[in-house]
Design a protein around this motif. Structure first.
Motif, PDB file in Angstrom:
ATOM      1  N   CYS A  73       0.822  -1.227   0.000  1.00 25.94           N
ATOM      2  CA  CYS A  73       0.000   0.000   0.000  1.00 25.94           C
ATOM      3  C   CYS A  73       0.845   1.262   0.000  1.00 25.94           C
ATOM      4  O   CYS A  73       0.413   2.316  -0.450  1.00 25.94           O
ATOM      5  N   GLY A  74       2.054   1.175   0.554  1.00 23.75           N
ATOM      6  CA  GLY A  74       2.942   2.339   0.552  1.00 23.75           C
ATOM      7  C   GLY A  74       2.792   3.275   1.741  1.00 23.75           C
ATOM      8  O   GLY A  74       3.476   4.296   1.812  1.00 23.75           O
ATOM      9  N   TYR A  75       1.910   2.961   2.673  1.00 22.15           N
ATOM     10  CA  TYR A  75       1.741   3.856   3.826  1.00 22.15           C
ATOM     11  C   TYR A  75       3.038   3.991   4.619  1.00 22.15           C
ATOM     12  O   TYR A  75       3.409   5.079   5.054  1.00 22.15           O
ATOM     13  N   ASP A  95       5.519   6.179   2.923  1.00 17.16           N
ATOM     14  CA  ASP A  95       5.087   7.571   3.026  1.00 17.16           C
ATOM     15  C   ASP A  95       5.333   8.154   4.427  1.00 17.16           C
ATOM     16  O   ASP A  95       5.615   9.334   4.562  1.00 17.16           O
TER      17      ASP A  95
END
Ligand code: SF4
Ligand code: SF4
Ligand code: SF4
Lengths: 243, 66
Positions: free
Chosen positions: B14-16, B19
């Motif tokens: 998801c890339g959370y 980030d």
């Protein structure tokens, strides 16, 4: 600081990438462990995306008919008054099909805790427009954007603000700060129930990247930047608390 | 000893974490997992064991060891 996922939550496999349910589900587990109620907690889940939790939580869990988590939780509480009872559902269940149940449980100040995952759409059925859909938001059934002249945007928390209940709060499942507040509110809501104070509800603004048609990081930005305009964050009722 | 332990089979890319990591210690590998997702890796040199990745990961991939 040592951190390890709670043992009472053993999966999140069925949720889409970046879905807020995985985050909320883990927070419920962390809170249950910290309050030492893993053995006693009874959870009631709805039939939509949140229903996956029935396979992921190591609590006694019941799946209610759609939108009827709260009355089912109230029933459980009547026969097991010594057990903390948590109803976990989406905004479709809480503020659409189950709106009457939500309002009347609050009106009776029923001693259960409710977690509402608000992602602004009907998630599991394909992202249709919901009462919580923002003005102008594109969904499967509002491809040109929700027409605010025709359809309003419903904030369940604002409706409950005037009621005589124990606890009411809203957080966003976004970022480290948002997660910390979400956890604090879930814990306070359950503590109010353990103290016998009455009805507690925590709404969690949640990314549904699949139905927003956005990459997860963009979906969480949508929650943080757009959803919070219509759904303000904070604690609104905290009986006997510091507010 | 590494500061973070990964249960990478659970990662959905998801890339959370990428980030939110304050030290830019997390990056995508470009390798596709069995489930079909691009998964992440942690640079132990950059990591300060702050726990942000644990807190924002919806799939409980992280364990912070120190
Ligand atoms: S459809 Fe939306 S709410 Fe349902 S699991 Fe996927 S991201 Fe989550
Ligand atoms: S613990 Fe903190 S610094 Fe280390 S990888 Fe996770 S977010 Fe980055
Ligand atoms: S937050 Fe978790 S699931 Fe998302 S990319 Fe990072 S490790 Fe993978």
């Amino acid at each position: 600081m040592k951190l390890k996922a709670p043992e009472c939550v053993f999966s999140s496999a069925g949720f889409c990438p970046g879905c807020g349910h995985g985050l909320a589900s883990r927070l419920v587990g962390e809170t249950a462990e910290e309050l030492n109620i893993v053995e006693k907690l009874v959870t009631v889940v709805d039939v939509a995306c949140c229903s996956f939790n029935i396979d992921y939580w190591n609590f006694d869990t019941i799946m209610a008919a759609h939108g009827r988590d709260i009355p089912t939780a109230v029933g459980v509480k009547h026969v097991r008054p010594g057990c903390p009872v948590l109803a976990y559902m989406g905004d479709g269940a809480a503020y659409s099909i189950g709106m009457a149940e939500t309002i009347h449980a609050a009106l009776r100040n029923d001693p259960v805790t409710v977690i509402v995952i608000n992602n602004s759409v009907f998630g599991m059925t394909g992202g249709q427009m919901a009462p919580t859909t923002l003005p102008g938001e594109r969904t499967a059934t509002s491809p040109k954007g929700k027409d605010p002249a025709r359809y309003g945007t419903l904030s369940g928390v604002e409706l409950l603000k005037g009621m005589d209940i124990a606890y009411l709060a809203r957080a966003e499942l976004v970022g480290v700060g948002g997660m910390a507040k979400a956890k604090r509110y879930i814990k306070k809501a359950l503590e109010h129930q353990l103290n016998g104070d009455g009805f507690s509800l925590v709404e969690l603004l949640s990314p549904c990247p699949t139905n927003l048609n956005l990459p997860p990081v963009k979906a969480k930005q949508f929650v943080h930047e757009e959803m919070t305009k219509y759904f303000p964050l904070g604690e609104f009722i905290d009986k006997g608390g510091d507010k | 000893m590494s500061k973070v332990k990964l249960n990478i089979a659970r990662c959905k890319g998801c890339g959370y974490c990428v980030d939110e990591c304050p030290k830019q210690a997390i990056s995508f590998t470009g390798r596709i997992s069995e489930k079909g997702y691009d998964t992440i890796q942690v640079d132990d040199e950059k990591c300060i064991a702050c726990g942000s990745c644990y807190r924002v990961c919806p799939d409980s991939v992280f364990e912070i060891l120190v």
